[in-house]
Design an enzyme around this catalytic site. Sequence first.
Site, mmCIF file in Angstrom:
data_model
loop_
_atom_site.group_PDB
_atom_site.id
_atom_site.type_symbol
_atom_site.label_atom_id
_atom_site.label_comp_id
_atom_site.label_asym_id
_atom_site.label_seq_id
_atom_site.Cartn_x
_atom_site.Cartn_y
_atom_site.Cartn_z
ATOM 1 N N CYS A 257 0.816 -1.220 0.000
ATOM 2 C CA CYS A 257 0.000 0.000 0.000
ATOM 3 C C CYS A 257 0.856 1.280 0.000
ATOM 4 O O CYS A 257 1.543 1.543 -0.965
ATOM 5 C CB CYS A 257 -0.983 -0.041 1.166
ATOM 6 S SG CYS A 257 -2.398 1.076 0.954
ATOM 7 N N HIS A 342 -3.886 -5.309 -0.047
ATOM 8 C CA HIS A 342 -3.547 -5.786 1.300
ATOM 9 C C HIS A 342 -3.569 -7.311 1.373
ATOM 10 O O HIS A 342 -4.614 -7.906 1.634
ATOM 11 C CB HIS A 342 -4.531 -5.221 2.331
ATOM 12 C CG HIS A 342 -4.322 -3.776 2.618
ATOM 13 N ND1 HIS A 342 -3.734 -3.320 3.771
ATOM 14 C CD2 HIS A 342 -4.611 -2.674 1.891
ATOM 15 C CE1 HIS A 342 -3.673 -1.996 3.757
ATOM 16 N NE2 HIS A 342 -4.210 -1.587 2.616
ATOM 17 N N GLU A 344 -2.444 -9.103 3.702
ATOM 18 C CA GLU A 344 -2.678 -9.495 5.094
ATOM 19 C C GLU A 344 -4.146 -9.327 5.488
ATOM 20 O O GLU A 344 -4.501 -9.485 6.662
ATOM 21 C CB GLU A 344 -1.804 -8.658 6.029
ATOM 22 C CG GLU A 344 -2.351 -7.319 6.451
ATOM 23 C CD GLU A 344 -2.510 -6.292 5.343
ATOM 24 O OE1 GLU A 344 -3.251 -5.322 5.537
ATOM 25 O OE2 GLU A 344 -1.884 -6.464 4.269
#
Length: 365
Positions: A257, A342, A344
Amino acid sequence: MKAYLILEDGTVFTGKSIGSKKEVISEIVFNTSMTGYLEVLTDPSYAGQAVVMTYPLIGNYGICRKDMEAKGSHTDGFIVRELARLGSNFRNEQSIQDFLIEQDIPGIEGIDTRALTKILREKGTMNGMITTEEPVDVSSILEKIKEYSVRGVVDEVTTKEIISYRPGDLDTDSNVSVTKKVAILDVGTKFNIARCLLKRGCEVTIYPARTKAEDILATNPDGIMLTNGPGDPKECTSVIEELKKLYQSDVPIFAICLGHQLMALACGCDTEKMKYGHRGANHPVKDLETGRVYISSQNHGYVVKDSSVPEEIAEVAFVNVNDGSVEGLKYKNKKIFTVQFHPEACAGPKDSEVLFDRFIKMMED
């Protein structure tokens, strides 16, 4: 109590006040996720922004603190169609209304969030004010609203001290053996980034955003993570200068990001603000090497310009299937890859979490 949302174009929405009663001017953005509202509220990337949730009912499973992505919330405001007063879930610890009050987050419910989202899509992200004071003369406060800009938010959200974690911390498996040492440069990191590394046998050390590259490299990490975060990447000039030094090292780097944007700027690329950004848990991205498409979680208002990527430095590795924007870069002759989305993702989807395995393999190789 009535509450009002005043947009910088003069549009006024009237609803009911939720959370804190304070008045706030912020950048108004929308998120299309159907779940994960607590993760949204505690994602440091939303610092300086008030979030519109497009899903019409928010709060129906309450608050479970283990799902928080940071110790507290940096979100400016919260805007929903309907707020559930009763959280129906065995993990529920607190109502979302009480959480908003505790975190001093003002909000508004009962407005037409579909109409609001259509305005933001057609006219682009804009500033707005959430207030409980009835706007008698809207024109008199529009100049104040228009003057607002998101500034200094990375310094606001970054850790103030060096923090270390080992497997077993952050509710991970303590029986996992430590095989790698990873340094995280925190420009707005989420807990789940650390968790994804811990469960893969990494010892994790989180450093403040303004840490010198020499201080990180002196610890001899096996790899370096650059995290997500808020604001305009071009504002982070001191961080970019340190990333230039990290780029020159041979340490494997994985960036997510804002970290992806900062590494790109450090290597001569350019970034630009998007019309309304990507925020939600349903964005398709394509891996150009394998042809595989991942459904990803995203939260960003800036993007790396495709035409600005120097051919001798890097190549585009991921693209957004919807609009073709850059979603990742692979750096040539370097152990560096970066993604805009993202992997995660918490509360999901988990499609692209395998990229952490790619990072582990890169460190092993």
